[in-house]
Design an enzyme around this catalytic site. Structure first.
Site, mmCIF file in Angstrom:
data_model
loop_
_atom_site.group_PDB
_atom_site.id
_atom_site.type_symbol
_atom_site.label_atom_id
_atom_site.label_comp_id
_atom_site.label_asym_id
_atom_site.label_seq_id
_atom_site.Cartn_x
_atom_site.Cartn_y
_atom_site.Cartn_z
ATOM 1 N N ASN A 1 -39.999 139.817 -24.108
ATOM 2 C CA ASN A 1 -38.595 139.520 -24.397
ATOM 3 C C ASN A 1 -37.816 139.493 -23.087
ATOM 4 O OD1 ASN A 1 -36.108 139.145 -25.538
ATOM 5 N ND2 ASN A 1 -35.936 141.210 -26.387
ATOM 6 N N SER A 2 -37.694 138.308 -22.529
ATOM 7 C CA SER A 2 -37.033 138.149 -21.231
ATOM 8 C C SER A 2 -36.188 136.895 -21.242
ATOM 9 C CB SER A 2 -38.079 138.061 -20.113
ATOM 10 O OG SER A 2 -37.475 137.672 -18.894
ATOM 11 N N ASP B 1 -27.656 127.447 -26.497
ATOM 12 C CA ASP B 1 -27.737 128.684 -27.272
ATOM 13 C C ASP B 1 -27.624 128.373 -28.755
ATOM 14 O OD1 ASP B 1 -27.995 130.121 -24.978
ATOM 15 O OD2 ASP B 1 -25.911 130.805 -24.900
ATOM 16 N N ASP B 2 -28.367 129.117 -29.558
ATOM 17 C CA ASP B 2 -28.393 128.833 -30.987
ATOM 18 C C ASP B 2 -27.103 129.203 -31.694
ATOM 19 O OD1 ASP B 2 -28.720 131.550 -30.680
ATOM 20 O OD2 ASP B 2 -30.051 131.760 -32.405
ATOM 21 N N ARG C 1 -17.272 127.706 -15.022
ATOM 22 C CA ARG C 1 -16.915 129.034 -14.528
ATOM 23 C C ARG C 1 -16.624 128.934 -13.043
ATOM 24 N NH1 ARG C 1 -16.500 129.543 -19.204
ATOM 25 N NH2 ARG C 1 -17.458 131.113 -20.585
ATOM 26 N N ASN D 1 -29.526 139.736 -18.194
ATOM 27 C CA ASN D 1 -28.332 138.897 -18.069
ATOM 28 C C ASN D 1 -28.512 138.014 -16.841
ATOM 29 O OD1 ASN D 1 -25.678 137.865 -18.175
ATOM 30 N ND2 ASN D 1 -24.885 139.818 -18.921
ATOM 31 N N ASP E 1 -28.565 132.173 -16.071
ATOM 32 C CA ASP E 1 -27.869 130.920 -15.774
ATOM 33 C C ASP E 1 -27.174 130.986 -14.416
ATOM 34 O OD1 ASP E 1 -26.194 132.876 -16.719
ATOM 35 O OD2 ASP E 1 -25.029 131.561 -18.023
#
Length: 623
Positions: A437-438, A458-459, A488, A545, A548
């Site tokens: 899980n990464s 993203d879902d 951003r 986190n 991106d």
């Protein structure tokens, strides 16, 4: 749109089709040419224009000449044209038949030429259920009617009307017919001709399967197809075919206009009623409108009838005039009256919006944007886990219908993955189960991806297909950049992570979130898994986190020019606000972690690129 395919002059393929004049809506015949086996097409423009409607341009060769037999039934005859300068110039050669034939074809079979068409000049002819045949020793005539004419002529006859060029396969003749439905050209059916001679004709339907488009109006043939032309290439080894299609049913625009003006009419009526109820509109018709005029007398019965009509009108108009006396029925000075007025106003706004949408909202299709006449497709990637399965189901069903989506890859990070049948999709879906899980899994190199472009999404992000299509177009213009929907700005010393509102206040951005972004997966994923990015990937795992943010740094580190582009979505919904399972649900803590990532990444990879200004691209999509 009727289409006819023909092969001439070596490897060049010419296609003729009906096109409508945008001003007169009259049909003309246009042509395109392909020099790469149908991969791309070059417009040649209108090649045949008459004073009447033309369609169904049946093209064939005979004795080293090229002929076109378009449908021109409204002119009252079946006309044959010969190419004087193929494919641009055509001259009338002769009128084959003085009949209003539609969708006519000519085929050379068993030593004779056969002309098949729908004859609307015969008494009681059914437009979609009639088929007649003529035969001759030459495609130029003279033509002799078949003894069984009309071969078919009934409302119940399916596909009697021709839907394309007949063809011979394994010695058998096949006829293409238009499927019968509630509207013109509902589909394509195929018939094997079992008997064809001057005395008898017999055919039987054979299986011909074209998968129903699952993308609805976003597919080029989402509503129906009604024309198919297949031919064997001159080499004799391969076949090539062309089919037309409509995204929306015939008459769809008229239907929308009718519904829209109906809504407007209801709004007008409600405005008058509401105005009368609150006393804002007073309606009083003159009394003379109710009294009969007796300037002319033409007999007792005429006067009596006139008096009777005016008596009824005079009783109706006072009732209508009572609308003005409804004032005070609703008092907007009381809280109850204000509630009524507010509710009524909301209804009016909704009805007005519905009417406007039907009139000006188009046909509802979200079509792809071509670049130099060419289209492409991309793979949609989303990363999720078992706690967000309900998001995933909605995500797949919605985005699979977008026109340019070829495949969907679900990166399954944790928990039991769903069965394939649980996801309703219009395109293939592949679930890639990860061992760990990464967040780094988002950019894992995947050799099974068939497209150059991928969209990481993203879902929990829902937006219109048109927004995806616009973003894909921008990426195709800048394939070396990350094209995203959430800008951003990272600035300051040390760097601080800022949201879109702040970026707009400062006039620009230097990052885009890859939770909704297009990229070249071969380029982006290779950079992400390079040896230089190993430290960054460890930071991503430690914070869970910033994957991106790292990719933005890696792109900036590899280029001296801008590496990101922003596309503003018409609308977007963040479903994580309703689920409570997103890692960014605590915005302040999320931004604090990202500022830490910025500090660490800048130590290793340098700074980000210079600020890119909003509305600098010129297409109006980055305002």
């Amino acid at each position: 749109m009727d289409v006819i395919l023909n092969c001439f002059q070596g490897d060049e393929i010419y296609m003729f089709f009906e096109t409508k004049n945008s001003i007169t809506s009259q049909g003309d015949i246009a042509a395109v040419v392909s020099k790469d086996a149908g991969v791309t097409w070059q417009q040649l423009g209108v090649v045949l224009d008459e004073e009447w409607h033309l369609s169904y341009p049946y093209v064939f060769s005979y004795k080293n000449k090229v002929y076109m037999m378009p449908e021109s039934g409204k002119n009252g005859g079946l006309r044959l044209y010969c190419a004087s300068d193929f494919p641009l110039t055509w001259k009338l050669d002769k009128v084959l038949l003085e009949k209003s034939l539609i969708d006519s074809v000519i085929i050379n079979f068993q030593g004779s030429y056969w002309l098949l068409g729908t004859d609307l000049s015969s008494y009681g002819a059914k437009q979609n259920g009639e088929l007649s045949i003529w035969y001759s020793n030459s495609p130029l005539g003279p033509w002799i009617p078949h003894k069984q004419n009309s071969i078919h002529n009934t409302y119940n006859r399916s596909s009697a009307r021709n839907g394309g060029r007949p063809f011979i396969y394994d010695g058998n003749l096949y006829r293409v017919g238009k499927g019968r439905g509630g509207r013109y050209g509902h589909g394509i059916k195929l018939f094997k001709v079992e008997v064809l001679n001057s005395n008898e004709y017999k055919e039987s339907e054979v299986q011909f399967v074209i998968n129903k488009p699952l993308k609805g109006r976003n597919a080029w043939n989402g509503a129906h197809s009604h024309h198919l032309d297949v031919q064997q290439l001159p080499t004799g080894q391969l076949w090539i075919g062309v089919m037309d299609g409509d995204r929306v049913p015939s008459g769809d625009s008229v239907h929308h206009l009718t519904i829209g003006f109906m809504f407007y009419g209801v709004v007008l009526g409600l405005v008058l009623l509401l105005g009368g109820l609150i006393g804002a509109i007073h309606c009083a018709l003159p009394l003379r409108w109710c009294l009969p005029h007796t300037e002319k007398r033409s007999g007792f019965f005429n006067v009596d009838n006139k008096f009777f009509r005016y008596h009824n009108l005079s009783s109706l108009i006072p009732n209508f005039s009572k609308l003005g006396s409804l004032g005070g029925r609703i008092s907007y000075r009381t809280w109850k009256g204000r509630v009524y007025v507010v509710v009524a106003m909301l209804i009016l706004v909704v009805l007005t919006c519905l009417g406007t949408h039907n009139i000006y909202g188009g046909n509802g299709a979200e079509e792809p944007y071509p670049i130099k006449g060419k289209y492409s497709q991309f793979t949609l990637l989303t990363m999720t886990y078992d706690a967000r399965l309900w998001n995933l189901k909605m995500f797949v069903e919605h985005y699979s219908k977008c026109a340019s989506v070829r495949d969907i890859v679900v990166i399954w990070n944790n928990g039991q993955p769903p069965a394939q049948g649980e996801l309703k999709s219009a395109v293939p879906v592949r679930i890639r189960v990860e061992d760990k899980n990464s967040l780094n899994n988002r950019f894992n190199i995947d050799s099974e991806i068939k497209t150059r472009a991928v969209m990481e999404l993203d879902d929990d992000i829902m937006m219109a297909c048109d927004d995806l299509e616009r973003g894909f177009k921008v990426w195709r213009e800048h394939p070396d950049r990350i094209i995203g929907y959430y800008p951003r700005l990272a600035e300051g010393s040390p760097l601080e992570y800022r949201n879109e509102r702040y970026a707009r206040q400062q006039g620009g951005y230097n990052m885009v979130l890859t939770g909704a972004a297009f990229m070249d997966h071969g380029l982006a994923f290779k950079r992400y898994w390079s040896k230089e990015a190993e430290v960054g990937r460890q930071i991503v795992d430690s914070f869970f986190n910033c994957e991106d943010v790292l990719l933005n740094f890696l792109f900036a580190n590899a280029s001296l020019t801008s590496t990101v582009e922003y596309v503003k979505p018409a609308w977007a919904i963040d479903m994580s606000k309703f689920s409570g399972v997103a890692i960014s649900r605590n915005t302040q803590a999320h931004y604090h972690v990202r500022s830490k990532c910025l500090a660490k990444f800048s130590e290793t990879y340098g700074n980000l690129t210079a600020k890119r200004f909003f509305n600098s691209r010129g297409d109006g999509w980055d305002v």
